[in-house]
Design an enzyme around this catalytic site. Sequence first.
Site, mmCIF file in Angstrom:
data_model
loop_
_atom_site.group_PDB
_atom_site.id
_atom_site.type_symbol
_atom_site.label_atom_id
_atom_site.label_comp_id
_atom_site.label_asym_id
_atom_site.label_seq_id
_atom_site.Cartn_x
_atom_site.Cartn_y
_atom_site.Cartn_z
ATOM 1 N N GLY A 11 0.839 -1.204 0.000
ATOM 2 C CA GLY A 11 0.000 0.000 0.000
ATOM 3 C C GLY A 11 0.875 1.254 0.000
ATOM 4 O O GLY A 11 1.844 1.326 0.750
ATOM 5 N N ARG A 72 0.962 -4.994 -5.013
ATOM 6 C CA ARG A 72 1.099 -6.170 -4.155
ATOM 7 C C ARG A 72 1.273 -7.344 -5.124
ATOM 8 O O ARG A 72 0.333 -7.711 -5.818
ATOM 9 C CB ARG A 72 -0.155 -6.359 -3.294
ATOM 10 C CG ARG A 72 -0.492 -5.149 -2.422
ATOM 11 C CD ARG A 72 -1.609 -5.488 -1.450
ATOM 12 N NE ARG A 72 -2.247 -4.306 -0.872
ATOM 13 C CZ ARG A 72 -1.795 -3.667 0.212
ATOM 14 N NH1 ARG A 72 -0.706 -4.052 0.806
ATOM 15 N NH2 ARG A 72 -2.462 -2.624 0.684
ATOM 16 N N ASP A 103 5.161 -4.811 6.082
ATOM 17 C CA ASP A 103 5.644 -6.154 6.456
ATOM 18 C C ASP A 103 5.631 -7.156 5.301
ATOM 19 O O ASP A 103 6.559 -7.957 5.161
ATOM 20 C CB ASP A 103 4.905 -6.691 7.692
ATOM 21 C CG ASP A 103 3.400 -6.700 7.525
ATOM 22 O OD1 ASP A 103 2.899 -6.169 6.508
ATOM 23 O OD2 ASP A 103 2.711 -7.227 8.405
ATOM 24 N N THR A 126 4.388 2.799 5.460
ATOM 25 C CA THR A 126 2.983 2.374 5.521
ATOM 26 C C THR A 126 2.250 3.305 6.473
ATOM 27 O O THR A 126 2.826 3.727 7.483
ATOM 28 C CB THR A 126 2.821 0.917 6.014
ATOM 29 O OG1 THR A 126 1.461 0.727 6.448
ATOM 30 C CG2 THR A 126 3.722 0.566 7.183
ATOM 31 N N ASP A 128 0.023 2.441 8.395
ATOM 32 C CA ASP A 128 -0.490 1.682 9.540
ATOM 33 C C ASP A 128 0.348 1.800 10.812
ATOM 34 O O ASP A 128 -0.139 1.524 11.909
ATOM 35 C CB ASP A 128 -0.608 0.190 9.176
ATOM 36 C CG ASP A 128 -1.566 -0.058 8.024
ATOM 37 O OD1 ASP A 128 -2.397 0.828 7.761
ATOM 38 O OD2 ASP A 128 -1.471 -1.117 7.390
ATOM 39 N N ASP A 130 2.627 -0.216 11.791
ATOM 40 C CA ASP A 130 2.523 -1.541 12.414
ATOM 41 C C ASP A 130 3.804 -2.368 12.320
ATOM 42 O O ASP A 130 3.758 -3.594 12.350
ATOM 43 C CB ASP A 130 1.354 -2.322 11.773
ATOM 44 C CG ASP A 130 1.537 -2.493 10.269
ATOM 45 O OD1 ASP A 130 2.439 -1.851 9.689
ATOM 46 O OD2 ASP A 130 0.783 -3.264 9.662
ATOM 47 N N ARG A 172 -5.288 -1.803 9.272
ATOM 48 C CA ARG A 172 -5.220 -3.280 9.213
ATOM 49 C C ARG A 172 -5.361 -3.883 10.609
ATOM 50 O O ARG A 172 -6.398 -3.694 11.230
ATOM 51 C CB ARG A 172 -3.917 -3.723 8.542
ATOM 52 C CG ARG A 172 -4.036 -5.066 7.862
ATOM 53 C CD ARG A 172 -2.725 -5.457 7.236
ATOM 54 N NE ARG A 172 -2.457 -4.722 6.010
ATOM 55 C CZ ARG A 172 -2.863 -5.122 4.810
ATOM 56 N NH1 ARG A 172 -3.545 -6.219 4.672
ATOM 57 N NH2 ARG A 172 -2.573 -4.426 3.735
HETATM 58 O O1 F6P Z 1 -1.473 -1.181 4.702
HETATM 59 C C1 F6P Z 1 -2.096 -0.006 4.309
HETATM 60 C C2 F6P Z 1 -3.569 -0.207 4.125
HETATM 61 O O2 F6P Z 1 -4.136 1.035 3.717
HETATM 62 C C3 F6P Z 1 -4.319 -0.774 5.329
HETATM 63 O O3 F6P Z 1 -4.589 0.205 6.295
HETATM 64 C C4 F6P Z 1 -5.548 -1.354 4.671
HETATM 65 O O4 F6P Z 1 -6.049 -2.423 5.443
HETATM 66 C C5 F6P Z 1 -5.032 -1.839 3.345
HETATM 67 O O5 F6P Z 1 -3.816 -1.151 3.102
HETATM 68 C C6 F6P Z 1 -5.952 -1.626 2.170
HETATM 69 O O6 F6P Z 1 -5.361 -2.214 1.068
HETATM 70 P P1 F6P Z 1 -5.845 -1.973 -0.433
HETATM 71 O O7 F6P Z 1 -5.502 -0.555 -0.821
HETATM 72 O O8 F6P Z 1 -5.072 -2.964 -1.233
HETATM 73 O O9 F6P Z 1 -7.315 -2.186 -0.458
#
Ligand code: F6P
Length: 324
Positions: A11, A72, A103, A126, A128, A130, A172
């Site tokens: 992300g 991803r 991660d 990120t 998050d 995290d 997340r």
């Molecule tokens: O890891 C960053 C994040 O924005 C999280 O907070 C969220 O759960 C996820 O990515 C959303 O992913 P995507 O943009 O692939 O839907």
Amino acid sequence: VKNIAVLTSGGDAPGMNAAIRAVVRACSYYEVECFGVYKGYEGLIHNEMEKLNARSVRNIINKGGTFLKSARSNDFRTEEGRKKAHDNLIKNSIDALIVIGGDGSFTGALKLSEEFNFPVVGIPGTIDNDINGTDYTIGYDTALNTVVEAIDKIRDTASSHNRLFLIEVMGRDAGDIALNAGIGAGAEEILIPEEDMGIDRLIESLRKSKKTGKTSSIIVVAEGDKSGKNIFELGEYVEENLEDYEVRVSVLGHIQRGGAPSCYDRVLASKLGVGAVETLLEGKSQVMIGIVHKQVTIVPLTTALGKRTHKHDRLIKVADITSV
Ligand code: F6P
């Protein structure tokens, strides 16, 4: 080390551009070549990369997103995908890789490094926050400011209509955004994945605060919260069980990932980007460059991928006290 490649993965997060800029400029300063890989590990597998110089990264420190793009990659999870990626690194005479991401991205970097004995360094990027072994990740501070600004606006309308709002934020499995933005925006309740408050206690607490004279309420709900209900089901439950409150739900979503990075994120990204290049030049590998007590710190990627040791207890208490 003569040729370093850099990519952004997972992300995106505000400040990734500032980190790429710092990597490219540090390479230029230390007279090593820098290659930008497009679309994260996908670009590595498909050989999408080009040489960057100090001027390639002009006017991007203030831009959200990542000009290298991010993805991803499912293919990179396979041995075959990682072999292709490694072949392309060798084909381009690249001898070290910097991965800016979270991660999932670090897991991939570590695998690549272990399988092919290839030097890698991770930079935590990120929203998050995290990642273990760093107090802050790039993008988190900007996301917090975005969330607080959004909640401030929702508060205006919540208060005008005497309504209760449930506001879902990202993160997340981590409650950092919810907890800190919740305190910063003066939320009445904050639900985070790390702590199961229980729905009945939530209703009880809201009932109590209504009795003390509150006419509107903000509940910040982390997307990974432990209530066992999605935010819309939770909204219905609260409306059914709490007398005299009209309930509305707002999911902030990807707005939290965009926007110009805050000054804090730009400086953090600059420090970590320079630190990553210096670390590779010192011959280190399989490490993450993080920030601990304001000091740039090097930790093994295995530590970064481990369970986070820091606790939210104090902040939870502060939230409880300041929302009475
Ligand atoms: O890891 C960053 C994040 O924005 C999280 O907070 C969220 O759960 C996820 O990515 C959303 O992913 P995507 O943009 O692939 O839907």
